[in-house]
Design a protein around this motif. Structure first.
Motif, short mmCIF file in Angstrom:
data_model
loop_
_atom_site.label_atom_id
_atom_site.label_comp_id
_atom_site.label_asym_id
_atom_site.label_seq_id
_atom_site.Cartn_x
_atom_site.Cartn_y
_atom_site.Cartn_z
N MET A 1 0.83 -1.19 0.00
CA MET A 1 0.00 0.00 0.00
C MET A 1 0.88 1.26 0.00
O MET A 1 0.67 2.15 -0.80
N ILE A 2 1.84 1.30 0.92
CA ILE A 2 2.73 2.46 1.01
C ILE A 2 3.59 2.54 -0.25
O ILE A 2 3.77 3.62 -0.82
N LEU A 3 4.09 1.39 -0.68
CA LEU A 3 4.94 1.36 -1.87
C LEU A 3 4.16 1.78 -3.11
O LEU A 3 4.66 2.54 -3.93
N LYS A 4 2.93 1.31 -3.22
CA LYS A 4 2.09 1.67 -4.36
C LYS A 4 1.83 3.18 -4.37
O LYS A 4 1.93 3.83 -5.41
N ARG A 5 1.51 3.72 -3.21
CA ARG A 5 1.27 5.17 -3.10
C ARG A 5 2.53 5.95 -3.43
O ARG A 5 2.48 6.97 -4.12
N PHE A 6 3.68 5.45 -2.98
CA PHE A 6 4.95 6.11 -3.26
C PHE A 6 5.24 6.12 -4.76
O PHE A 6 5.63 7.14 -5.32
N ILE A 7 5.03 4.98 -5.42
CA ILE A 7 5.28 4.89 -6.86
C ILE A 7 4.33 5.81 -7.62
O ILE A 7 4.75 6.49 -8.57
N LEU A 8 3.08 5.85 -7.22
CA LEU A 8 2.13 6.75 -7.88
C LEU A 8 2.51 8.21 -7.65
O LEU A 8 2.40 9.04 -8.56
N GLN A 9 2.96 8.52 -6.44
CA GLN A 9 3.35 9.89 -6.12
C GLN A 9 4.58 10.32 -6.93
O GLN A 9 4.70 11.47 -7.33
N HIS A 10 5.49 9.40 -7.18
CA HIS A 10 6.72 9.70 -7.90
C HIS A 10 6.76 9.02 -9.27
O HIS A 10 7.83 8.69 -9.77
N ARG A 11 5.60 8.84 -9.87
CA ARG A 11 5.53 8.07 -11.13
C ARG A 11 6.35 8.71 -12.25
O ARG A 11 6.93 8.01 -13.07
N ARG A 74 17.87 8.96 -5.62
CA ARG A 74 16.94 9.92 -4.99
C ARG A 74 15.65 9.22 -4.57
O ARG A 74 15.14 9.42 -3.47
N LEU A 75 15.12 8.38 -5.46
CA LEU A 75 13.90 7.65 -5.13
C LEU A 75 14.12 6.72 -3.94
O LEU A 75 13.26 6.61 -3.07
N GLY A 76 15.25 6.04 -3.92
CA GLY A 76 15.54 5.14 -2.80
C GLY A 76 15.60 5.88 -1.48
O GLY A 76 15.05 5.44 -0.47
N GLY A 77 16.27 7.02 -1.46
CA GLY A 77 16.34 7.83 -0.24
C GLY A 77 14.98 8.35 0.19
O GLY A 77 14.64 8.33 1.38
N ASP A 78 14.19 8.82 -0.78
CA ASP A 78 12.85 9.31 -0.46
C ASP A 78 11.96 8.19 0.08
O ASP A 78 11.17 8.40 1.00
N LEU A 79 12.09 7.00 -0.50
CA LEU A 79 11.27 5.87 -0.04
C LEU A 79 11.62 5.49 1.39
O LEU A 79 10.73 5.27 2.21
N VAL A 80 12.90 5.43 1.71
CA VAL A 80 13.31 5.10 3.08
C VAL A 80 12.78 6.14 4.06
O VAL A 80 12.23 5.80 5.11
N ALA A 81 12.90 7.40 3.71
CA ALA A 81 12.42 8.47 4.59
C ALA A 81 10.91 8.37 4.79
O ALA A 81 10.41 8.47 5.92
N GLN A 82 10.16 8.15 3.71
CA GLN A 82 8.71 8.06 3.81
C GLN A 82 8.28 6.83 4.62
O GLN A 82 7.38 6.92 5.45
N LEU A 83 8.91 5.70 4.38
CA LEU A 83 8.57 4.49 5.14
C LEU A 83 8.86 4.67 6.63
O LEU A 83 8.08 4.26 7.48
#
Length: 184
Positions: A1-11, A74-83
């Motif tokens: 759910m979080i990952l899907k939202r993250f991918i959509l947010q940064h599509r 950048r995406l990896g860093g943003d994902l870690v921070a958001q999670l």
């Protein structure tokens, strides 16, 4: 759910990284074709244009690869921070009794699991790049030599089988390590 939202947010960035990875794969294939042509024909003064074209394709490979890796980092860093933010909020919302009984699992998720998930963002575009590269190489090899393509196919199948076996073996080891860390 979080990952899907993250991918959509940064599509846009995810699509950009995939496109850059594909462009890098195509550039690599064209560069190898140029190298093959230059090796077959030799370097003469009248072929210097092809040499410069090859240098251009090399620059394209380097530029698209570097841009793709920058976006993925950048995406990896943003994902870690958001999670970590989401998990921290859930951690704060837990009842004290549940927190006291399961804090080892919660801390493990917050610290180790999140850092383990981030590389997955990097893997998807690289997987697309490598699959495209294999398809392009296989197509080229099919036009050159079918027996050589057969050897490559056997080698790739053996590599996939060995990789899957190693992954299963290592997964059991990592699960045991995770359980030991939770006990500690």
């Amino acid at each position: 759910m979080i990952l899907k939202r993250f991918i959509l947010q940064h599509r846009a960035l995810v699509v950009g990284a995939v496109i850059l990875s594909a462009a890098s794969a195509v550039s690599t294939m064209v560069l190898l074709s140029h190298i093959n042509d230059l090796a077959a024909g030799g370097l003469h003064a009248n072929r210097m244009g092809q040499l410069w074209a090859g240098a251009g394709w090399l620059m394209a490979v380097l530029a698209t690869g570097a841009m793709s890796q920058f976006i993925l980092a950048r995406l990896g860093g943003d994902l870690v921070a958001q999670l970590r933010l989401v998990l921290s909020q859930r951690f704060i919302d837990l009842e004290y009794e549940k927190l006291a009984n399961e804090k080892h699992a919660i801390f493990g998720s917050l610290i180790e699991d999140v850092a383990s998930i981030a590389p997955l963002v990097l893997v998807a575009p690289l997987l697309a790049y490598n699959v495209l590269l294999v398809v392009l190489y296989a197509s080229y090899l099919a036009s050159v030599s079918l027996p050589l393509l057969s050897i490559l196919a056997v080698f790739l199948c053996a590599t996939v089988v060995a990789s899957l076996g190693l992954e299963r073996f290592l997964r059991r080891r990592f699960d045991a390590l995770r359980e030991a860390n939770e006990k500690v």
